[in-house]
Design an enzyme around this catalytic site. Sequence first.
Site, PDB file in Angstrom:
ATOM      1  CG  ASN A  21      -0.653  -6.508   7.017  1.00 30.81           C
ATOM      2  OD1 ASN A  21      -0.575  -7.529   7.681  1.00 30.81           O
ATOM      3  ND2 ASN A  21       0.005  -5.404   7.326  1.00 30.81           N
ATOM      4  CG  HIS A  77      16.329   0.984  -9.921  1.00 30.24           C
ATOM      5  ND1 HIS A  77      17.117   0.296 -10.819  1.00 30.24           N
ATOM      6  CD2 HIS A  77      17.157   1.341  -8.897  1.00 30.24           C
ATOM      7  CE1 HIS A  77      18.363   0.236 -10.360  1.00 30.24           C
ATOM      8  NE2 HIS A  77      18.410   0.875  -9.193  1.00 30.24           N
ATOM      9  CD  GLU A  78      15.885   4.280  -6.403  1.00 33.85           C
ATOM     10  OE1 GLU A  78      16.430   3.767  -5.409  1.00 33.85           O
ATOM     11  OE2 GLU A  78      16.529   4.616  -7.411  1.00 33.85           O
ATOM     12  CG  ASN A 131      -8.842  -8.304 -10.714  1.00 32.79           C
ATOM     13  OD1 ASN A 131      -8.693  -9.446 -10.269  1.00 32.79           O
ATOM     14  ND2 ASN A 131      -9.607  -7.406 -10.120  1.00 32.79           N
ATOM     15  CB  CYS A 185       3.969  -4.122   6.274  1.00 31.63           C
ATOM     16  SG  CYS A 185       5.234  -3.778   5.008  1.00 31.63           S
ATOM     17  CD  GLU A 200      -2.947  -1.184   2.225  1.00 27.90           C
ATOM     18  OE1 GLU A 200      -4.163  -1.102   1.979  1.00 27.90           O
ATOM     19  OE2 GLU A 200      -2.491  -1.295   3.376  1.00 27.90           O
ATOM     20  CG  HIS A 215      17.765  -0.759  -4.700  1.00 28.44           C
ATOM     21  ND1 HIS A 215      18.655  -1.781  -4.961  1.00 28.44           N
ATOM     22  CD2 HIS A 215      18.055   0.228  -5.602  1.00 28.44           C
ATOM     23  CE1 HIS A 215      19.447  -1.436  -5.961  1.00 28.44           C
ATOM     24  NE2 HIS A 215      19.097  -0.223  -6.375  1.00 28.44           N
ATOM     25  CG  ASP A 228      -8.401 -13.107 -10.970  1.00 30.96           C
ATOM     26  OD1 ASP A 228      -7.735 -13.254 -12.012  1.00 30.96           O
ATOM     27  OD2 ASP A 228      -9.311 -12.274 -10.841  1.00 30.96           O
ATOM     28  CG  HIS A 284      22.503  -1.679  -8.671  1.00 26.54           C
ATOM     29  ND1 HIS A 284      23.362  -0.775  -8.084  1.00 26.54           N
ATOM     30  CD2 HIS A 284      21.314  -1.039  -8.783  1.00 26.54           C
ATOM     31  CE1 HIS A 284      22.721   0.363  -7.857  1.00 26.54           C
ATOM     32  NE2 HIS A 284      21.475   0.219  -8.272  1.00 26.54           N
TER      33      HIS A 284
END
Length: 488
Positions: free
Chosen positions: A394, A334-335, A409, A391, A201, A338, A419, A344
Amino acid sequence: MIQVLLVTICLAVFPYQGSSIILESGNVNDYEVVYPRKVTALPKGAAQPKYEDAMQYEFKVNGEPVVLHLEKNKELFSEDYSETHYSPDGREITTYPLVEDHCYYHGRIENDADSTASISACNGLKGHFKLQGETYLIEPLKLSDSEAHAVYKYENVEKEDEASKMCGVTETNWESYEPIKKASQLNLPPEQQRFPQTYIELVVVADHRMYTKYDGDKTEISSIIYEIVNTLTQIFRPLHIRVALIGLEIWSSGELSKVTLSADDTLEAFGEWRETVLMNRKRHDNAQLLTGMIFNETIEGRTYKSGMCNPKHSVGIVRDYRTRRHFVANRMAHELGHNLGIDHDRDSCTCGANSCIMSATVSNEPSSQFSDCSLNKYLNYIVRYQSTTRCLHNEPSETDIVSPPFCGNYFKEVGEDCDCGPPANCQNPCCDAATCKLTTGSQCAEGLCCDQCKFTKKGTACRPARGDWNDDTCTGQSADCPRNGLYG
């Protein structure tokens, strides 16, 4: 049943085709002009929603006909999505806009198994699609004829700066870290080597430089972020990661954390703001700062490796370097990679494209694919470090999904057993993609305790021991892997 809207696009070639034109993506040297013309297949007199759940577009690219299939991205927004900006005197203003009938779509090109598309249909067609291995962009032409659109290859956009750009995360020494292990080396049976379903989220914050860069147009900034996250959700889907936008914030009255030429200092300050301010008023898993700052040392973004779920370190900063949303979405992916423990890429890593998402050097033509190395590193991370990534597990309540259930979806909703995506993309033999029901004889379609469509035998280890805790084991009655909570 979802009604399909058929849209025919007539391709017209004009004298200025092939000449240079300035578009939102920059100066484009070669492009084609198309005129979208809707031909609806809805029954005569039927109520037509503002934005249909599914659409098809027919048009030509390089003289060859293509059919673009689009489906609304119903995973774009989380249930309690909110937007925050600030009055001139610094007062916080938070709203909860209705986002069910939005205009952001994912798609594919018919008869091209490797094709993808990420399109905004809010005001004409805007976005990108991949066709026969090449990336094309489409956007409305700002001419007196409002129906005209430009279609062009990504490579035909003049680059603002040819200097090599870098990710700000320090290059890691692969030999100095725990070796990446193939899925088959993680002591998991084959049926458990699929990526577990996880959820991010996400809150995206536009800093004050972004606000001034776009002349204080909050609607424009919001649209930019929607387009970026729409592409993000598509990029992370092969990893079984659902990225949902739960919050959007615009620092309209000034910077709320320090933003400087130093990417390190900016990241540290943003992490502290997230920990002390944002987390106290908005539930979320990760926050990304989209900034107008041009950092020193050609840095495009910065984050904390393996920082996901950490109060201060589950953050990243990304420079809004170009108006090309696909490029910025790639940087944010990309971030986030990490944050999820992915290093990388080495020279030997491959993804079937010219560049991969986790390349240390920013490519002028961004990739939308993770390399084989990235997939292995993420699987190793998510399996071995579940205690620090809770986290991500959840799962939103099935009754809390913003939009109505939609088979295909990739997200199991009320009334569905499973699904696995559209029939053309489904690779799960336990799930009927056409109905989102289990195939005949199947007990399950996914889960750590699902073995070849059957519940795994009771007592089978499904999650490695953690410290003084015993292995978690299957019950034999469910595909889920319960936490046993027994000391060794």
